[in-house]
Design an enzyme around this catalytic site. Structure first.
Site, PDB file in Angstrom:
ATOM      1  N   GLY A  23       0.740  -1.345   0.025  1.00 24.22           N
ATOM      2  CA  GLY A  23      -0.047  -0.012  -0.002  1.00 24.22           C
ATOM      3  C   GLY A  23       0.767   1.198   0.040  1.00 24.22           C
ATOM      4  O   GLY A  23       0.583   2.226  -0.788  1.00 24.22           O
ATOM      5  N   CYS A  24       1.972   1.275   0.705  1.00 20.69           N
ATOM      6  CA  CYS A  24       2.824   2.451   0.925  1.00 20.69           C
ATOM      7  C   CYS A  24       3.486   2.688  -0.546  1.00 20.69           C
ATOM      8  O   CYS A  24       3.746   3.803  -0.920  1.00 20.69           O
ATOM      9  CB  CYS A  24       3.931   2.442   2.113  1.00 20.69           C
ATOM     10  N   THR A  25       3.990   1.623  -1.170  1.00 22.97           N
ATOM     11  CA  THR A  25       4.663   1.782  -2.575  1.00 22.97           C
ATOM     12  C   THR A  25       3.558   2.150  -3.520  1.00 22.97           C
ATOM     13  O   THR A  25       3.912   3.026  -4.093  1.00 22.97           O
ATOM     14  CB  THR A  25       5.062   0.159  -3.138  1.00 22.97           C
TER      15      THR A  25
END
Length: 165
Positions: free
Chosen positions: A56-58
């Site tokens: 998700g962060c990527t």
């Protein structure tokens, strides 16, 4: 340090470590966000994310990079914040060719200031973690938009819609 309410959030005046990639050289700036906005005369989108190189962060970081020109045209710089180290940020930026700056908040000072460390329920276990959030400040350093518990995928487009409507 007292935690501000969402309505009273101002850019903090304490120094943070910003990691930038300029021409394949990493620059580490220790500057307050308040000073940064004053020097750039641009607004600031400060988004908090749990951990470098996770799915998700990527997704969120690469979407911000893809839409960087649109945000720049609207007059905003974008900075991501996590509790990861400077070294982790450098690897994350390099691996995904990120064009945004990242703040290493390993002491959680900025996370605590923005009150984004919360109790979370992951797979039936209660943990303390960083809640994905975003705060938009105008060029005068005034909060114009805040959102917590974000869904990473598609958030940049939703934010662009909000800023252009």
């Amino acid at each position: 340090m007292a935690k501000p309410t969402t309505e009273s959030i101002v850019l903090p005046n304490f120094p943070v470590t910003i990691v930038r990639n300029l021409d394949n050289n990493f620059i580490h700036d220790d500057i307050s966000l308040k000073e940064l906005v004053q020097h750039t005369d641009k607004g600031l989108i400060l988004y908090f994310y749990p951990k470098d190189s996770t799915p998700g962060c990527t997704t969120q970081a690469t979407e911000f990079t893809e839409h960087l020109n649109a945000f720049d045209t609207l007059g905003y710089d974008i900075i991501g914040v996590s509790r990861d180290s400077v070294e982790s940020h450098e690897k994350f930026i390099t691996k995904y060719d990120l064009q945004i700056s990242l703040i290493s908040d390993s002491d959680e000072k900025l996370c605590q200031y923005f009150d984004v460390i919360k109790e979370k329920n992951m797979y039936g276990k209660t943990t303390i973690g960083l809640v994905r959030s975003a705060f938009v400040f105008n060029k005068d350093g005034e909060l114009t938009h805040a959102q917590r518990n974000l869904r990473a995928k598609g958030y940049t487009e939703r934010l662009l819609d909000t800023l252009t409507s």
